[in-house]
Design a protein around this motif. Structure first.
Motif, mmCIF file in Angstrom:
data_model
loop_
_atom_site.group_PDB
_atom_site.id
_atom_site.type_symbol
_atom_site.label_atom_id
_atom_site.label_comp_id
_atom_site.label_asym_id
_atom_site.label_seq_id
_atom_site.Cartn_x
_atom_site.Cartn_y
_atom_site.Cartn_z
ATOM 1 N N VAL A 122 -3.783 -6.107 -7.345
ATOM 2 C CA VAL A 122 -4.790 -6.588 -6.403
ATOM 3 C C VAL A 122 -5.138 -5.497 -5.392
ATOM 4 O O VAL A 122 -6.315 -5.249 -5.100
ATOM 5 C CB VAL A 122 -4.295 -7.852 -5.673
ATOM 6 N N ILE A 123 -4.114 -4.823 -4.860
ATOM 7 C CA ILE A 123 -4.344 -3.757 -3.886
ATOM 8 C C ILE A 123 -5.162 -2.629 -4.497
ATOM 9 O O ILE A 123 -6.097 -2.101 -3.884
ATOM 10 C CB ILE A 123 -3.002 -3.239 -3.341
ATOM 11 N N GLU A 124 -4.834 -2.267 -5.717
ATOM 12 C CA GLU A 124 -5.557 -1.181 -6.376
ATOM 13 C C GLU A 124 -7.013 -1.569 -6.641
ATOM 14 O O GLU A 124 -7.940 -0.795 -6.382
ATOM 15 C CB GLU A 124 -4.858 -0.801 -7.683
ATOM 16 N N HIS A 165 -4.948 -9.817 3.480
ATOM 17 C CA HIS A 165 -5.416 -11.127 3.050
ATOM 18 C C HIS A 165 -6.259 -11.744 4.162
ATOM 19 O O HIS A 165 -5.922 -11.637 5.337
ATOM 20 C CB HIS A 165 -4.230 -12.048 2.748
ATOM 21 N N ILE A 166 -7.334 -12.416 3.792
ATOM 22 C CA ILE A 166 -8.164 -13.120 4.766
ATOM 23 C C ILE A 166 -7.481 -14.434 5.144
ATOM 24 O O ILE A 166 -7.238 -14.711 6.315
ATOM 25 C CB ILE A 166 -9.571 -13.369 4.194
ATOM 26 N N ILE A 167 -7.169 -15.263 4.156
ATOM 27 C CA ILE A 167 -6.307 -16.425 4.348
ATOM 28 C C ILE A 167 -4.898 -15.947 4.026
ATOM 29 O O ILE A 167 -4.640 -15.437 2.943
ATOM 30 C CB ILE A 167 -6.713 -17.594 3.428
ATOM 31 N N PRO A 168 -3.953 -16.076 4.949
ATOM 32 C CA PRO A 168 -2.680 -15.343 4.855
ATOM 33 C C PRO A 168 -1.878 -15.588 3.579
ATOM 34 O O PRO A 168 -1.790 -16.705 3.083
ATOM 35 C CB PRO A 168 -1.903 -15.827 6.085
ATOM 36 N N MET A 204 -4.720 -22.318 -2.542
ATOM 37 C CA MET A 204 -3.439 -22.963 -2.288
ATOM 38 C C MET A 204 -2.623 -23.163 -3.558
ATOM 39 O O MET A 204 -1.427 -23.374 -3.503
ATOM 40 C CB MET A 204 -3.649 -24.304 -1.573
ATOM 41 N N HIS A 205 -3.254 -23.090 -4.710
ATOM 42 C CA HIS A 205 -2.530 -23.296 -5.966
ATOM 43 C C HIS A 205 -2.414 -21.990 -6.749
ATOM 44 O O HIS A 205 -2.863 -21.865 -7.865
ATOM 45 C CB HIS A 205 -3.215 -24.372 -6.799
ATOM 46 N N GLY A 206 -1.837 -21.002 -6.121
ATOM 47 C CA GLY A 206 -1.507 -19.757 -6.817
ATOM 48 C C GLY A 206 -2.552 -18.679 -6.749
ATOM 49 O O GLY A 206 -2.350 -17.590 -7.294
ATOM 50 N N GLY A 207 -3.665 -18.922 -6.072
ATOM 51 C CA GLY A 207 -4.722 -17.919 -6.052
ATOM 52 C C GLY A 207 -4.806 -17.121 -4.773
ATOM 53 O O GLY A 207 -5.845 -16.508 -4.498
ATOM 54 N N ILE A 208 -3.734 -17.106 -3.986
ATOM 55 C CA ILE A 208 -3.778 -16.433 -2.699
ATOM 56 C C ILE A 208 -4.059 -14.940 -2.847
ATOM 57 O O ILE A 208 -4.608 -14.303 -1.941
ATOM 58 C CB ILE A 208 -2.453 -16.658 -1.916
ATOM 59 N N ASN A 209 -3.697 -14.370 -4.011
ATOM 60 C CA ASN A 209 -3.945 -12.945 -4.255
ATOM 61 C C ASN A 209 -5.274 -12.680 -4.943
ATOM 62 O O ASN A 209 -5.489 -11.589 -5.480
ATOM 63 C CB ASN A 209 -2.820 -12.350 -5.103
ATOM 64 N N LEU A 211 -9.044 -11.582 -5.561
ATOM 65 C CA LEU A 211 -9.788 -10.465 -4.970
ATOM 66 C C LEU A 211 -10.753 -10.906 -3.889
ATOM 67 O O LEU A 211 -11.053 -10.138 -2.971
ATOM 68 C CB LEU A 211 -10.554 -9.715 -6.069
ATOM 69 N N ASP A 212 -11.236 -12.145 -3.976
ATOM 70 C CA ASP A 212 -12.168 -12.596 -2.932
ATOM 71 C C ASP A 212 -11.446 -13.009 -1.653
ATOM 72 O O ASP A 212 -12.093 -13.389 -0.676
ATOM 73 C CB ASP A 212 -13.065 -13.721 -3.437
ATOM 74 N N ASN A 213 -10.107 -12.893 -1.650
ATOM 75 C CA ASN A 213 -9.332 -13.215 -0.454
ATOM 76 C C ASN A 213 -8.664 -11.980 0.150
ATOM 77 O O ASN A 213 -7.782 -12.102 0.988
ATOM 78 C CB ASN A 213 -8.266 -14.281 -0.772
ATOM 79 N N VAL A 214 -9.075 -10.793 -0.258
ATOM 80 C CA VAL A 214 -8.505 -9.566 0.304
ATOM 81 C C VAL A 214 -9.615 -8.621 0.707
ATOM 82 O O VAL A 214 -10.734 -8.663 0.172
ATOM 83 C CB VAL A 214 -7.538 -8.864 -0.681
ATOM 84 N N ILE A 215 -9.279 -7.755 1.657
ATOM 85 C CA ILE A 215 -10.267 -6.820 2.202
ATOM 86 C C ILE A 215 -9.544 -5.558 2.645
ATOM 87 O O ILE A 215 -8.405 -5.610 3.110
ATOM 88 C CB ILE A 215 -11.011 -7.489 3.384
ATOM 89 N N THR A 216 -10.172 -4.396 2.478
ATOM 90 C CA THR A 216 -9.564 -3.127 2.838
ATOM 91 C C THR A 216 -9.957 -2.738 4.256
ATOM 92 O O THR A 216 -11.140 -2.696 4.595
ATOM 93 C CB THR A 216 -9.998 -2.014 1.858
ATOM 94 N N LEU A 217 -8.947 -2.448 5.088
ATOM 95 C CA LEU A 217 -9.172 -2.112 6.490
ATOM 96 C C LEU A 217 -8.340 -0.891 6.866
ATOM 97 O O LEU A 217 -7.272 -0.658 6.296
ATOM 98 C CB LEU A 217 -8.774 -3.285 7.389
#
Length: 333
Positions: A122-124, A165-168, A204-209, A211-217
């Motif tokens: 996900v990070i990559e 993560h946008i939502i932690p 909430m059901h396993g999708g916390i990682n 790509l639409d929930n992460v952002i590069t800062l």
């Protein structure tokens, strides 16, 4: 000539009147902020409905505790969990030995190990999607140059980046039941969906990682993003374009642009506008809530405890923050 009739009052206006008439002074600013800054009409209607129900209860029983319960419900299940853990993203297991956060042997369940290992890809992917730079400041990660990538040098300069993560991450569902925050998760997710007026089931059901929930800062922007001092507010009818909002004493002085357009990729989904709008709305409520001193007391206690979950996600801190908040509200009542 027929008599003129006043237009019906909106639910939000009715709810605001209930708050001003019947809510405890400690709760008024928070309840009004929830009404004003809910990220969409559905979220605003959800908040208004809960407040109006309390108003009906007050008329019937003369008891204002219902409004305090609504205020505390959203404070403890929206503001505290997101502020305490922010967008803090733990290191994948392949990098844990360098981070000092944890080690493979300390991961307590296969679910935790899988969730953290998923972060590597996900990070990559997020870093590639966001062109190896902070999407807000535009600063390029110098590691990309060290690794041989050829990017034009941005005028904004260089700074190490992190994927947030946008939502932690700490709010992920643990099917093993091992999550230290699992007892509070149903209430947290329910409150986030109610205020946000949006379905968060995919997260909430396993999708916390996702790509639409992460952002590069950049490291600097990441800090203030996690502390709810920097946020991105979607501009209506203008895809991928956001106002950069800042609060506090430091973030407004970082020299960040007022408006940004996020990079897009046909191969990877961009950050969700709904998640970013929810994050921004939470920031707005926090800074309008008149509970800054209470939050500071909670955070000071957490610094003393310095207790991290085994995967570095700070999940245990949510429990401590909620219990500390309960103690503070009892002391003030």
């Amino acid at each position: 000539m027929p008599a003129l009739t006043a237009p019906p009052e909106s639910p939000a206006a009715r709810a605001a009147a209930v708050v001003r008439q019947h809510a405890h002074p400690r709760d008024q600013a928070l309840l009004l902020a929830l009404l004003e800054y809910a990220p969409n009409d559905k979220g605003r209607a959800n908040i208004a409905h809960k407040i109006i129900q309390c108003g009906d209860s007050y008329k019937a029983e003369g008891d204002s505790r219902c409004l305090s319960q609504v205020a505390d419900y959203f404070w403890r299940n929206v503001i505290l969990p997101v502020r305490v853990t922010g967008g803090k993203t733990p290191e994948p297991r392949s990098r844990l030995s360098h981070s000092g956060l944890s080690s493979g042997g300390n991961v307590r369940s296969p679910d935790e190990a899988e969730a953290i290992n998923d972060l590597k890809s996900v990070i990559e992917l997020a870093s590639e999607r966001d062109r190896r730079r902070c999407v807000i400041s535009g600063k390029l990660d110098p590691e990309s140059i060290a690794n041989g990538a050829t990017f034009p040098m941005p005028s904004s300069g260089l700074e190490v980046t992190r994927v947030a993560h946008i939502i932690p991450f700490s709010l992920r569902d643990s099917t093993s039941g091992a999550s230290t925050v699992s007892g509070h998760l149903p209430a947290i997710w329910s409150a986030l969906e109610c205020f946000g007026g949006t379905d968060l089931g995919a997260l909430m059901h396993g999708g916390i990682n996702s790509l639409d929930n992460v952002i590069t800062l950049s490291a600097t922007v990441h800090r203030y993003f996690t502390e709810l001092q920097v946020a991105l507010e979607p501009i209506p009818d203008t895809p991928h374009t956001y106002h950069v909002r800042t609060w506090g004493k430091v973030a407004p002085r970082l020299g960040l642009p007022k408006i940004i357009k996020l990079p897009t990729s046909s191969a990877s989904p961009g950050p969700s506008p709904a998640y970013l709008a929810l994050h921004c709305a939470i920031c707005r409520v926090l800074w309008a809530s008149a509970r800054a001193e209470e939050l500071k007391d909670v955070l000071d206690d957490l610094e003393e405890v310095a207790l991290l979950a085994a995967d570095g996600s700070s999940a245990n801190l949510i429990n401590i923050a909620i219990y500390r908040s309960l103690a503070l509200s009892k002391a003030e009542s």
